[in-house]
Scaffold this active site. Structure first.
Site, PDB file in Angstrom:
ATOM      1  N   HIS A  74      40.424  46.040  35.859  1.00  0.00           N
ATOM      2  CA  HIS A  74      39.446  46.062  35.138  1.00  0.00           C
ATOM      3  C   HIS A  74      38.161  46.937  35.561  1.00  0.00           C
ATOM      4  O   HIS A  74      37.642  47.823  34.872  1.00  0.00           O
ATOM      5  CB  HIS A  74      38.682  44.577  35.255  1.00  0.00           C
ATOM      6  N   LYS A 103      41.331  32.000  31.913  1.00  0.00           N
ATOM      7  CA  LYS A 103      40.910  30.491  32.063  1.00  0.00           C
ATOM      8  C   LYS A 103      39.597  30.459  32.297  1.00  0.00           C
ATOM      9  O   LYS A 103      39.001  31.635  32.875  1.00  0.00           O
ATOM     10  CB  LYS A 103      41.799  29.725  33.124  1.00  0.00           C
TER      11      LYS A 103
END
Lengths: 281, 203
Positions: B46, B114
């Site tokens: 990322h 999550k």
């Protein structure tokens, strides 16, 4: 100490691939308490099925096999230097054999060492005891739940938390609220209270080694643990934050004496995969 | 091994790649089973995609319409290739700073992980047509069994096993849509409810 090394490798395998019976039982009870067809029930169904598959196929329950934390009780005269070497050797072997995910990252180079060993990695705490046996406890602490832990300094005005056990209660509830489901609830919550930051952090984490079914032998803490479990589960965060009745499986509190001017509370959060085990040698 | 089926609300079957229209057909609360090619990516990738901004043509896989899965798997290498041993989700909020631009730059239609994500990501999902799939945290063996093949990997040497981009073919991979392209977030709902419950308990 070749045999002990292999024993520690097996301890790694057992802890990574199966849950202690008290934790699995608590998850089963949580599952049937959630509404049929709800997301919470669905999550717990998959979690229980995952536990079964992991055990039967001897694969890690969670891909994050965490930071290994050892609590070692040594008989008088046993060399801690030798033991540390053996644990580190066993860690390298277990990483390859179980397998564990390599999780040790160098701060300077940002490189993963590939074998779960490095500076202060794994974490090893030694304590000498008068017993004649060597006892090695291992916890595999995932990072998702480690990251949602908190340390508080009392008093804390925003929470109306004074320097007393009711203030502690408010901190614990605040920490769980802030965690939401991000650390993989239902959680086991370890709480440490005392004089210094490093000490309470260690104490809080050590509480996670206690069985969910044990009882605190200090009456007032026993009552607080029970009350907190009930209150945490009334927050409605639920398994994985999907909403529901079960946000925590247990709360365990440990205390040290504090300095008159300090009141530190540390909350160590453990995911549903509360992976711990003991090797007696 | 016998695969256990669970009785849940009606499950939607998702076949990748997703179009914008497909995404607009999903709502927060939908229980889904995902099929097709997904890509893993966590903290390092990322940061890399956000700052280095590689062109689409310089990335060996097509990210358009796919799901970016926040996961650092355990992988075993054998003579026949790589095998996924354990592959549950990691906490998504850690990449909140980066995700909005990655969604808009690379045409990703689904983020999976999550714990859900924040307002910037929710906003980017609304603007670009993307949803958040919440899978089952910690269910790593169960989820690894739904990865049928490791198709390819990128940045393995540079970032290491957990942080590499793994291109995976999945079948019946379970998840729940918790943030949709209409700006609805179940995480916000739960945070709000638990926040008011907390207020009563600490007054």
């Amino acid at each position: 100490m070749l045999k002990l090394r292999d024993g520690i490798v097996e301890l790694y395998r057992k802890v990574a691939t199966s849950l202690p019976p008290d934790v699995e039982d608590a998850l089963k009870a949580a599952c049937v308490s959630e509404k049929k067809g709800s997301n919470a029930r669905h999550a717990l169904d998959v979690i229980l099925e995952n536990i079964r598959i992991a055990r039967e196929t001897a694969r890690p329950i969670c891909q994050d096999t965490g930071v290994p934390v050892f609590y070692v009780k040594t008989p008088i005269g046993l060399s801690q230097i030798e033991l540390e070497k053996t644990i580190i050797e066993a860690t390298c072997i277990a990483t390859e054999k179980v397998p564990l995910r390599p999780n040790a990252v160098d701060i300077i180079t940002d490189k993963n060492t590939g074998d779960n060993t490095g500076i202060g990695f794994p974490i090893i705490y030694f304590r000498e005891t008068p017993d004649s046996t060597l006892s090695i406890d291992l916890m595999l602490k995932g990072a998702g739940c480690e990251n949602v832990g908190q340390t508080y300094k009392l008093p804390k005005e925003e929470l109306k938390a004074d320097r007393d056990l009711d203030g502690v209660r408010k901190c614990v509830l605040d920490a769980v609220y802030r965690a939401q489901g991000r650390g993989c609830s239902p959680y086991t919550i370890g709480v440490g209270i005392g004089a210094a930051k490093d000490q309470v952090a260690r104490l809080a984490k050590e509480q996670l080694m206690r069985r969910l079914t044990d009882t605190n032998n200090i009456e007032v803490l026993f009552k607080l643990e029970k009350r907190l479990l009930k209150e945490i589960n009334s927050l409605g965060i639920g398994p994985l934050g999907f909403g529901g009745k079960t946000t925590a499986l247990g709360v365990k509190i440990g205390v040290n004496h504090r300095h008159p001017a300090s009141y530190f509370v540390d909350i160590s959060v453990c995911c549903w995969a509360n992976r711990r085990g003991r090797l007696i040698w | 091994m016998v695969e256990k089926q669970f009785t849940v609300q009606k499950q939607k079957i998702i076949n990748l790649p997703l179009s914008k229209k497909d995404v607009m057909g999903l709502n927060a609360g939908d229980v889904v089973l995902i099929n097709g090619m997904i890509v893993t990516g966590r903290d390092k990738i990322h940061k890399f995609l956000f700052y280095e901004r590689p062109l689409k043509k310089d990335i060996p896989f097509n990210l358009s319409g796919t799901i970016l899965y926040h996961c650092g798997p355990i992988v075993k290498k054998s003579d026949s290739g790589y095998k996924i041993i354990a592959s549950g989700p990691t906490t998504s909020i850690r990449v909140e700073t980066y995700e909005h631009r990655i969604i808009s730059s690379y045409g990703i239609r689904g983020i999976m992980g999550k714990g859900g994500m924040g307002e910037r990501t929710l906003d980017a999902m609304k603007k670009n047509g993307c949803v958040y799939f919440h899978t089952i945290g910690g269910a790593a063996a169960y989820l690894a069994d739904r990865v049928k093949r490791v198709v390819d990997v990128w940045k393995l040497e540079e970032f290491g096993v957990p942080e590499a981009l793994w291109l995976l073919k999945v079948e019946n991979f379970p998840a729940i849509v918790t943030m949709d392209a209409y700006g609805k977030s179940l995480h916000n709902d739960i945070a709000k409810k638990s926040g008011s419950a907390l207020k009563k308990l600490i007054k």
